[in-house]
Design a protein around this motif. Structure first.
Motif, PDB file in Angstrom:
ATOM      1  N   ARG A   1       0.863  -1.170   0.019  1.00  0.00           N
ATOM      2  CA  ARG A   1      -0.085   0.087   0.063  1.00  0.00           C
ATOM      3  C   ARG A   1       0.779   1.399  -0.173  1.00  0.00           C
ATOM      4  O   ARG A   1       1.782   1.427   0.758  1.00  0.00           O
ATOM      5  N   LEU A   2       0.613   2.011  -0.989  1.00  0.00           N
ATOM      6  CA  LEU A   2       1.331   3.252  -1.007  1.00  0.00           C
ATOM      7  C   LEU A   2       0.733   4.575  -0.034  1.00  0.00           C
ATOM      8  O   LEU A   2      -0.562   4.496  -0.122  1.00  0.00           O
ATOM      9  N   GLU A   3       1.639   5.180   0.258  1.00  0.00           N
ATOM     10  CA  GLU A   3       0.993   6.357   1.179  1.00  0.00           C
ATOM     11  C   GLU A   3       0.772   7.478   0.206  1.00  0.00           C
ATOM     12  O   GLU A   3       1.620   7.804  -0.597  1.00  0.00           O
ATOM     13  N   LYS A   4      -0.364   8.107   0.204  1.00  0.00           N
ATOM     14  CA  LYS A   4      -0.955   9.022  -0.791  1.00  0.00           C
ATOM     15  C   LYS A   4      -1.237  10.331  -0.051  1.00  0.00           C
ATOM     16  O   LYS A   4      -1.578  10.360   1.090  1.00  0.00           O
ATOM     17  N   PRO A   5      -1.315  11.595  -0.654  1.00  0.00           N
ATOM     18  CA  PRO A   5      -1.949  12.508   0.051  1.00  0.00           C
ATOM     19  C   PRO A   5      -3.146  12.372   0.104  1.00  0.00           C
ATOM     20  O   PRO A   5      -3.937  11.995  -0.568  1.00  0.00           O
ATOM     21  N   SER A   6      -3.529  13.554   1.153  1.00  0.00           N
ATOM     22  CA  SER A   6      -5.089  13.540   1.523  1.00  0.00           C
ATOM     23  C   SER A   6      -5.960  14.141   0.311  1.00  0.00           C
ATOM     24  O   SER A   6      -7.173  13.611  -0.066  1.00  0.00           O
ATOM     25  N   TRP A   7      -5.290  14.609  -0.855  1.00  0.00           N
ATOM     26  CA  TRP A   7      -5.887  15.195  -1.706  1.00  0.00           C
ATOM     27  C   TRP A   7      -6.067  14.385  -3.083  1.00  0.00           C
ATOM     28  O   TRP A   7      -6.391  14.872  -4.210  1.00  0.00           O
ATOM     29  N   PRO A   9      -7.379  12.148  -5.879  1.00  0.00           N
ATOM     30  CA  PRO A   9      -8.665  11.783  -6.193  1.00  0.00           C
ATOM     31  C   PRO A   9      -9.080  10.508  -5.866  1.00  0.00           C
ATOM     32  O   PRO A   9      -8.379   9.408  -5.980  1.00  0.00           O
ATOM     33  N   PRO A  10     -10.503  10.029  -5.756  1.00  0.00           N
ATOM     34  CA  PRO A  10     -11.023   8.653  -5.544  1.00  0.00           C
ATOM     35  C   PRO A  10     -10.519   7.794  -6.717  1.00  0.00           C
ATOM     36  O   PRO A  10     -10.507   8.306  -7.653  1.00  0.00           O
ATOM     37  N   ASN A  11     -10.440   6.580  -6.537  1.00  0.00           N
ATOM     38  CA  ASN A  11     -10.137   5.646  -7.579  1.00  0.00           C
ATOM     39  C   ASN A  11     -10.969   5.652  -9.061  1.00  0.00           C
ATOM     40  O   ASN A  11     -10.530   5.869 -10.054  1.00  0.00           O
ATOM     41  N   TRP A  12     -12.232   5.972  -8.499  1.00  0.00           N
ATOM     42  CA  TRP A  12     -13.343   5.869  -9.743  1.00  0.00           C
ATOM     43  C   TRP A  12     -13.144   7.119 -10.559  1.00  0.00           C
ATOM     44  O   TRP A  12     -13.736   7.318 -11.738  1.00  0.00           O
ATOM     45  N   ALA A  13     -12.435   8.184 -10.046  1.00  0.00           N
ATOM     46  CA  ALA A  13     -12.436   9.385 -10.660  1.00  0.00           C
ATOM     47  C   ALA A  13     -11.460   9.410 -11.944  1.00  0.00           C
ATOM     48  O   ALA A  13     -11.657  10.156 -13.036  1.00  0.00           O
ATOM     49  N   PHE A  14     -10.465   8.500 -11.878  1.00  0.00           N
ATOM     50  CA  PHE A  14      -9.465   8.413 -12.879  1.00  0.00           C
ATOM     51  C   PHE A  14     -10.007   7.822 -14.324  1.00  0.00           C
ATOM     52  O   PHE A  14      -9.702   8.454 -15.396  1.00  0.00           O
ATOM     53  N   PRO A  15     -10.465   6.705 -14.225  1.00  0.00           N
ATOM     54  CA  PRO A  15     -11.287   6.553 -15.587  1.00  0.00           C
ATOM     55  C   PRO A  15     -12.278   7.332 -16.033  1.00  0.00           C
ATOM     56  O   PRO A  15     -12.390   7.556 -17.400  1.00  0.00           O
ATOM     57  N   VAL A  16     -12.928   7.892 -15.272  1.00  0.00           N
ATOM     58  CA  VAL A  16     -13.962   8.735 -15.650  1.00  0.00           C
ATOM     59  C   VAL A  16     -13.607  10.214 -16.424  1.00  0.00           C
ATOM     60  O   VAL A  16     -13.804  10.727 -17.171  1.00  0.00           O
ATOM     61  N   VAL A  17     -12.314  10.730 -15.519  1.00  0.00           N
ATOM     62  CA  VAL A  17     -11.771  11.960 -16.182  1.00  0.00           C
ATOM     63  C   VAL A  17     -10.873  11.581 -17.358  1.00  0.00           C
ATOM     64  O   VAL A  17     -10.961  12.445 -18.202  1.00  0.00           O
ATOM     65  N   TRP A  18     -10.112  10.486 -17.358  1.00  0.00           N
ATOM     66  CA  TRP A  18      -9.496  10.184 -18.562  1.00  0.00           C
ATOM     67  C   TRP A  18     -10.362   9.873 -19.883  1.00  0.00           C
ATOM     68  O   TRP A  18      -9.962  10.381 -20.691  1.00  0.00           O
ATOM     69  N   SER A  19     -11.310   9.377 -19.574  1.00  0.00           N
ATOM     70  CA  SER A  19     -12.478   9.239 -20.603  1.00  0.00           C
ATOM     71  C   SER A  19     -12.698  10.360 -21.325  1.00  0.00           C
ATOM     72  O   SER A  19     -12.865  10.525 -22.388  1.00  0.00           O
ATOM     73  N   ALA A  20     -13.330  11.397 -20.308  1.00  0.00           N
ATOM     74  CA  ALA A  20     -13.689  12.700 -21.017  1.00  0.00           C
ATOM     75  C   ALA A  20     -12.300  13.389 -21.619  1.00  0.00           C
ATOM     76  O   ALA A  20     -12.934  14.095 -22.647  1.00  0.00           O
ATOM     77  N   LEU A  21     -11.203  13.325 -20.979  1.00  0.00           N
ATOM     78  CA  LEU A  21     -10.110  13.885 -21.457  1.00  0.00           C
ATOM     79  C   LEU A  21      -9.870  13.491 -22.873  1.00  0.00           C
ATOM     80  O   LEU A  21      -9.523  14.283 -23.708  1.00  0.00           O
ATOM     81  N   TYR A  22      -9.608  12.281 -23.108  1.00  0.00           N
ATOM     82  CA  TYR A  22      -9.599  11.558 -24.474  1.00  0.00           C
ATOM     83  C   TYR A  22     -10.558  11.936 -25.315  1.00  0.00           C
ATOM     84  O   TYR A  22      -9.991  12.081 -26.403  1.00  0.00           O
ATOM     85  N   VAL A  23     -11.829  11.983 -24.982  1.00  0.00           N
ATOM     86  CA  VAL A  23     -12.666  12.672 -26.002  1.00  0.00           C
ATOM     87  C   VAL A  23     -12.495  13.956 -26.292  1.00  0.00           C
ATOM     88  O   VAL A  23     -12.446  14.289 -27.562  1.00  0.00           O
ATOM     89  N   MET A  24     -11.903  14.942 -25.657  1.00  0.00           N
ATOM     90  CA  MET A  24     -11.605  16.270 -25.948  1.00  0.00           C
ATOM     91  C   MET A  24     -10.482  16.449 -26.656  1.00  0.00           C
ATOM     92  O   MET A  24     -10.326  17.074 -27.558  1.00  0.00           O
ATOM     93  N   ILE A  25      -9.423  15.377 -26.297  1.00  0.00           N
ATOM     94  CA  ILE A  25      -8.287  15.494 -27.103  1.00  0.00           C
ATOM     95  C   ILE A  25      -8.534  15.004 -28.852  1.00  0.00           C
ATOM     96  O   ILE A  25      -8.058  15.891 -29.520  1.00  0.00           O
TER      97      ILE A  25
END
Length: 130
Positions: A1-7, A9-25
């Protein structure tokens, strides 16, 4: 388990955000292509940022080399900024579509750096074991 900063993002945010970004790109690239064709410099920057984007995952997750991944994400940030600046005069919307990507890469660079600095031994052990 890696120590991560409190800020982090939740794991579910990564695929959601990247999907939207790839569409915009993709839309940004399509708009510039429609407006000007395969203009050398803007699409060279486009290809570079896509390659750097793909390389980051390989460096960070695959090779477990967060220092190299950090250098990559800084280069990615520069490439995305250059890409946005080259797209903007051809199609302003295309240039602006790259800004959320630049913002996310900024956050990713900060997260990469923070995780790397908080867990120096974890990556070394994982790399030696892998």
């Amino acid at each position: 388990r890696l120590e991560k900063p409190s800020w982090t993002p939740p794991n579910w945010a990564f695929p959601v955000v990247w999907s939207a970004l790839y569409v915009m790109i993709a839309i940004a690239g399509w708009r510039v292509y429609e407006a000007a064709g395969l203009v050398a410099m803007p699409f060279l920057a486009y290809g570079v940022q896509l390659a750097l984007n793909a390389a980051w995952s390989a460096f960070f997750f695959g090779l477990k080399r967060p220092a190299i991944a950090f250098v990559d994400v800084v280069a990615l940030w520069i490439a995305v900024a250059v890409n946005a600046l080259l797209f903007y005069p051809i199609d302003a919307i295309a240039g602006l579509l790259m800004i959320p990507y630049l913002m996310w890469v900024t956050a990713a660079a900060c997260l990469n750096f923070s995780v790397w600095r908080r867990n120096p031994g974890a990556f070394r052990a994982a790399a030696e074991a892998g």
